[in-house]
Design a protein around this motif. Structure first.
Motif, PDB file in Angstrom:
ATOM      1  N   ASN A 186       0.820  -1.204   0.000  1.00  0.00           N
ATOM      2  CA  ASN A 186       0.000   0.000   0.000  1.00  0.00           C
ATOM      3  C   ASN A 186       0.857   1.258   0.000  1.00  0.00           C
ATOM      4  O   ASN A 186       2.001   1.263   0.419  1.00  0.00           O
ATOM      5  N   PRO A 187       0.273   2.386  -0.429  1.00  0.00           N
ATOM      6  CA  PRO A 187       0.995   3.650  -0.366  1.00  0.00           C
ATOM      7  C   PRO A 187       1.234   4.096   1.062  1.00  0.00           C
ATOM      8  O   PRO A 187       0.626   3.600   1.996  1.00  0.00           O
ATOM      9  N   ASN A 188       2.151   5.032   1.156  1.00  0.00           N
ATOM     10  CA  ASN A 188       2.410   5.603   2.483  1.00  0.00           C
ATOM     11  C   ASN A 188       1.267   6.551   2.815  1.00  0.00           C
ATOM     12  O   ASN A 188       1.297   7.728   2.512  1.00  0.00           O
ATOM     13  N   ASN A 189       0.225   5.975   3.398  1.00  0.00           N
ATOM     14  CA  ASN A 189      -1.006   6.741   3.573  1.00  0.00           C
ATOM     15  C   ASN A 189      -1.335   6.965   5.032  1.00  0.00           C
ATOM     16  O   ASN A 189      -2.473   6.951   5.411  1.00  0.00           O
ATOM     17  N   LEU A 190      -0.300   7.149   5.841  1.00  0.00           N
ATOM     18  CA  LEU A 190      -0.525   7.416   7.261  1.00  0.00           C
ATOM     19  C   LEU A 190      -1.132   8.807   7.431  1.00  0.00           C
ATOM     20  O   LEU A 190      -0.640   9.775   6.876  1.00  0.00           O
ATOM     21  N   THR A 191      -2.211   8.890   8.182  1.00  0.00           N
ATOM     22  CA  THR A 191      -2.893  10.149   8.430  1.00  0.00           C
ATOM     23  C   THR A 191      -2.838  10.478   9.905  1.00  0.00           C
ATOM     24  O   THR A 191      -3.195   9.639  10.724  1.00  0.00           O
ATOM     25  N   ILE A 192      -2.366  11.660  10.218  1.00  0.00           N
ATOM     26  CA  ILE A 192      -2.295  12.088  11.611  1.00  0.00           C
ATOM     27  C   ILE A 192      -3.407  13.098  11.854  1.00  0.00           C
ATOM     28  O   ILE A 192      -3.513  14.101  11.163  1.00  0.00           O
ATOM     29  N   VAL A 193      -4.252  12.803  12.823  1.00  0.00           N
ATOM     30  CA  VAL A 193      -5.347  13.702  13.171  1.00  0.00           C
ATOM     31  C   VAL A 193      -4.904  14.570  14.340  1.00  0.00           C
ATOM     32  O   VAL A 193      -4.671  14.061  15.439  1.00  0.00           O
ATOM     33  N   ASP A 194      -4.771  15.826  14.092  1.00  0.00           N
ATOM     34  CA  ASP A 194      -4.281  16.745  15.130  1.00  0.00           C
ATOM     35  C   ASP A 194      -5.457  17.182  15.992  1.00  0.00           C
ATOM     36  O   ASP A 194      -6.310  17.943  15.553  1.00  0.00           O
ATOM     37  N   LYS A 195      -5.498  16.698  17.215  1.00  0.00           N
ATOM     38  CA  LYS A 195      -6.566  17.041  18.148  1.00  0.00           C
ATOM     39  C   LYS A 195      -5.948  17.551  19.443  1.00  0.00           C
ATOM     40  O   LYS A 195      -5.689  16.780  20.360  1.00  0.00           O
ATOM     41  N   PRO A 196      -5.633  18.842  19.528  1.00  0.00           N
ATOM     42  CA  PRO A 196      -5.044  19.365  20.765  1.00  0.00           C
ATOM     43  C   PRO A 196      -6.000  19.197  21.927  1.00  0.00           C
ATOM     44  O   PRO A 196      -7.204  19.381  21.792  1.00  0.00           O
ATOM     45  N   ILE A 197      -5.457  18.827  23.051  1.00  0.00           N
ATOM     46  CA  ILE A 197      -6.262  18.548  24.237  1.00  0.00           C
ATOM     47  C   ILE A 197      -6.465  19.850  25.011  1.00  0.00           C
ATOM     48  O   ILE A 197      -5.509  20.514  25.395  1.00  0.00           O
ATOM     49  N   GLN A 507       4.571   7.047  14.668  1.00  0.00           N
ATOM     50  CA  GLN A 507       4.252   7.421  13.289  1.00  0.00           C
ATOM     51  C   GLN A 507       5.280   6.861  12.315  1.00  0.00           C
ATOM     52  O   GLN A 507       4.921   6.355  11.251  1.00  0.00           O
ATOM     53  N   MET A 508       6.532   6.920  12.685  1.00  0.00           N
ATOM     54  CA  MET A 508       7.587   6.432  11.808  1.00  0.00           C
ATOM     55  C   MET A 508       7.474   4.931  11.574  1.00  0.00           C
ATOM     56  O   MET A 508       7.648   4.436  10.452  1.00  0.00           O
ATOM     57  N   GLN A 509       7.154   4.194  12.621  1.00  0.00           N
ATOM     58  CA  GLN A 509       7.030   2.748  12.487  1.00  0.00           C
ATOM     59  C   GLN A 509       5.780   2.356  11.701  1.00  0.00           C
ATOM     60  O   GLN A 509       5.814   1.434  10.891  1.00  0.00           O
ATOM     61  N   LEU A 510       4.680   3.076  11.928  1.00  0.00           N
ATOM     62  CA  LEU A 510       3.446   2.760  11.219  1.00  0.00           C
ATOM     63  C   LEU A 510       3.512   3.147   9.751  1.00  0.00           C
ATOM     64  O   LEU A 510       2.734   2.640   8.935  1.00  0.00           O
ATOM     65  N   ALA A 511       4.419   4.044   9.404  1.00  0.00           N
ATOM     66  CA  ALA A 511       4.556   4.442   7.999  1.00  0.00           C
ATOM     67  C   ALA A 511       4.996   3.271   7.126  1.00  0.00           C
ATOM     68  O   ALA A 511       4.782   3.285   5.912  1.00  0.00           O
ATOM     69  N   GLN A 512       5.609   2.243   7.715  1.00  0.00           N
ATOM     70  CA  GLN A 512       6.049   1.076   6.957  1.00  0.00           C
ATOM     71  C   GLN A 512       4.945   0.024   6.820  1.00  0.00           C
ATOM     72  O   GLN A 512       5.153  -0.995   6.168  1.00  0.00           O
ATOM     73  N   ASP A 513       3.800   0.291   7.419  1.00  0.00           N
ATOM     74  CA  ASP A 513       2.706  -0.672   7.382  1.00  0.00           C
ATOM     75  C   ASP A 513       2.013  -0.613   6.028  1.00  0.00           C
ATOM     76  O   ASP A 513       1.801   0.462   5.465  1.00  0.00           O
ATOM     77  N   TYR A 514       1.631  -1.788   5.502  1.00  0.00           N
ATOM     78  CA  TYR A 514       0.908  -1.841   4.242  1.00  0.00           C
ATOM     79  C   TYR A 514      -0.511  -1.298   4.395  1.00  0.00           C
ATOM     80  O   TYR A 514      -1.066  -0.726   3.468  1.00  0.00           O
TER      81      TYR A 514
END
Length: 632
Positions: A186-197, A507-514
């Motif tokens: 799969n593409p490098n499709n990691l999405t980070i949702v910025d939700k400040p607390i 995030q860096m480790q999950l970026a390698q996930d398919y």
């Protein structure tokens, strides 16, 4: 990072292991008597249409009816809409939308400006071989009876989330999500949702008088009548569908009418008119080249439909792309022919069956970083070499046979890693550990310091443990194929810098996930919420079944608890029945031992209370929770 593919083939199952730097990172298992459904194309029958859910249940010959949501159906074009309006006025059910037929010359003697007809003979030979094999395994056959009662499931039980198939609805700005089953890489499709607390008090203080005024509720736009599923499908209608997600537990397979056919470099979408490029191809010049060449080929051969260039298409010559199109069009025409030949009396017909796991691994998992592919079966070795020579020539010299007398998976410790992957606890090198619990609603992963005490301060100990845990969590998600909602319970950290470092590492480790993942910020409690797409069962669901003793709870009643239940039942029976002269307790050995030792005084008092003798008998076939009281 070095990568190897290990393929183990036996009469019972096929297994593919992905090794990164000698460590197992992912495992695929396919039982020969229980082949996966993802990618299969069926001519199914509509069993039930549910307007309230905007969904339908389709009989495809499996134990449970499959689920089709209106969002997974192809869009209706203008001519079809006009026809639909006429049908609605006459109060007749709408017919199924037919997919367009590509007009492409298929004879080897035919030529065109792009040389599509000059494909080498070995290409045609392999296509013929695949067609012959296809006709043996995927010829129209009547499938097994379906449990119609499964259509009574609620929406929450039946709606399958995280659709991973390549569909036209997933294409945005010329970018395609080439994911399972079409592209396992799969593409490098990691999405980070910025939700400040922010605290509730802070939010209230920041509100202005205008903010405090009630806002008018925006009413959702009504769905056009021609797009409602009750106006598109009716019970008994036959429809061509493709499986995008396997059956998971009690849930049926998920379907789509947006057919997608993958090859090594391309994905053909007969019902789309879009040309997309995999997100993993980042070079803009290469993306432009691929899009231009694919457009030229489609115009030259008058090809209707859409195409997606997969990651493997990067830097591939135009003639190779033409060959892929030739193969895909032949495959689509075969599918259409089988659809017309299908017996009208059959409720469901298997039109096309996806390739077996070893072939899919060669097609979808290998890339430039793959150093070698090791196979332990001689017949499959020859077959994969032939397949790779035609479709993945770069990997052809890297396919090697396994010659050692020791088992392939034993040499690389795959079997040991598989056993560990089924355990609840995962130990870290520092002494910390993870606790992984998989439930129906979500998966939780708890991080603990364990025996690791650090050397500087508590904050430093917690920080290092959490940092190490991110590597193990990312590996376990892939290895166990955990999907859906996942809650990560990191140990609480006081410093914001440490929280940011832990999140960045994750995030860096999950970026390698398919698989596609979405994660949130670390909360004040150290929790991270994330989701991970899935199309198949997790490793635990695939290899295990619920415990017959505890019925999947993971706990059973203690022997002491069962003893007290027996006492209460004896008193209840004594008050209800006057005839019995004695009671015989039949139970598990551990319960009887406790009754004759620790609870002996209680038993004597109970005999005095009820005025009857109580005897005991051990039944070895009983579980610890089972018992019977016999009235003599």
């Amino acid at each position: 990072m070095s990568e190897e593919l290990l393929i183990n083939v036996s009469p019972m199952e096929s297994r593919v292991a992905i090794m990164n730097d000698g460590v197992l990172s992912e495992i695929y298992i396919e039982r020969h008597n229980k082949m996966g459904l993802v990618g299969n194309i069926y001519l199914g029958t509509v069993v039930r249409v549910l307007p309230g859910m905007q969904a339908a249940f389709i009989d495809i010959g499996q134990s449970r009816t499959a689920f089709l949501h209106v969002n997974d159906m192809q869009k209706i074009n203008r001519p079809a809409m006009n026809e639909l309006s006429t049908i609605q006025q006459s109060n007749k059910p709408a017919p199924a939308i037919e997919l367009s037929t590509p007009q492409v010359p298929l004879s080897d003697t035919q030529t065109n400006d792009n040389g599509l007809g000059q494909i080498k003979s070995i290409k045609q030979a392999f296509v013929n071989q695949q067609t012959n094999a296809f006709s043996q395994t995927a010829k129209p056959t009547e499938a097994k009876p379906t449990d119609i009662s499964s259509t009574d499931k609620t929406l929450e039980e039946e709606v399958q989330d995280n659709d991973l198939s390549v569909q036209p609805n997933n294409l945005e700005n010329g970018v395609a999500e080439a994911s399972q089953p079409i592209n396992l890489v799969n593409p490098n499709n990691l999405t980070i949702v910025d939700k400040p607390i922010r605290s509730l008090a802070t939010v209230r203080e920041s509100l202005t008088p205008e903010d405090k005024k009630p806002k008018p509720v925006r009413q959702p736009e009504p769905t056009p009548s021609h797009e409602l599923i009750q106006n598109r499908l009716h019970e008994g209608q036959r429809i061509l569908v493709q499986v995008t997600k396997d059956q998971l537990g009690t849930k049926g397979a998920r379907l789509t009418t947006n057919i997608s056919l993958p090859s090594r470099y391309l994905v053909y979408l007969p019902s789309s008119d879009h040309i997309g490029i995999s997100q993993r191809i980042e070079n803009e010049e290469e993306r432009t080249r691929l899009k231009t060449e694919l457009s030229e080929i489609m115009q030259a051969v008058d090809l209707s439909g859409g195409l997606i260039a997969r990651t493997a298409a990067e830097h591939i010559q135009k003639n190779k792309l033409e060959e892929d199109i030739y193969y895909l069009v032949q495959l689509w025409r075969t599918i259409q022919a089988r659809q017309k030949e299908a017996n009208a009396s059959q409720l469901s017909v298997l039109i096309y069956q996806e390739l077996s796991l070893p072939l899919r691994a060669i097609r979808d998992l290998v890339h430039e970083q793959t150093e070698r592919v090791v196979i332990d079966d001689a017949y499959m070795y020859d077959y994969l070499r032939q397949f790779a020579k035609e479709f993945v020539p770069m990997i052809y010299p890297r396919i090697v046979p396994h010659t050692s007398e020791l088992a392939l998976f034993d040499i690389h410790r795959v079997e040991e890693d598989l056993k560990d992957a089924l355990k609840r606890r995962v130990d870290l090198k520092s002494g910390g550990y993870l606790i992984i619990d998989q439930t129906e609603a979500m998966t939780t992963i708890d991080v603990n310091t364990g025996s690791y005490v650090g050397g500087r301060s508590l904050e430093d100990t917690v920080y290092k443990t959490n940092l190490e845990a991110t590597y193990s969590i990312a590996r376990q998600l892939r290895l166990r194929n955990l999907g859906g909602i996942i809650i990560l319970d990191f140990i609480d950290m006081q410093e914001q810098e440490h929280r940011d470092d832990v999140l960045s590492s994750l995030q860096m480790q999950l970026a390698q996930d398919y698989a596609k993942t979405n994660i949130t910020q670390v909360s004040e409690l150290g929790l991270v919420e994330m989701t991970r797409k899935r199309t198949r069962e997790s490793l635990e669901q695939q290899l295990c079944e619920p415990c017959p003793t505890c019925e999947g709870k993971g706990f059973i009643k203690t022997a002491e608890t069962v003893c007290f239940e027996i006492f209460r039942e004896i008193v209840r029976c004594a008050r209800t029945y006057n005839a019995p002269k004695q009671f015989t307790v039949v139970a598990h050995a551990s319960v009887i031992d406790l009754l004759l030792t620790t609870e002996a005084d209680t038993v004597a008092d109970l005999e005095y209370l009820v005025g009857r003798v109580i005897t005991f008998e051990v039944e070895r076939l009983y579980t610890q929770e089972q018992y019977d009281i016999v009235l003599d």
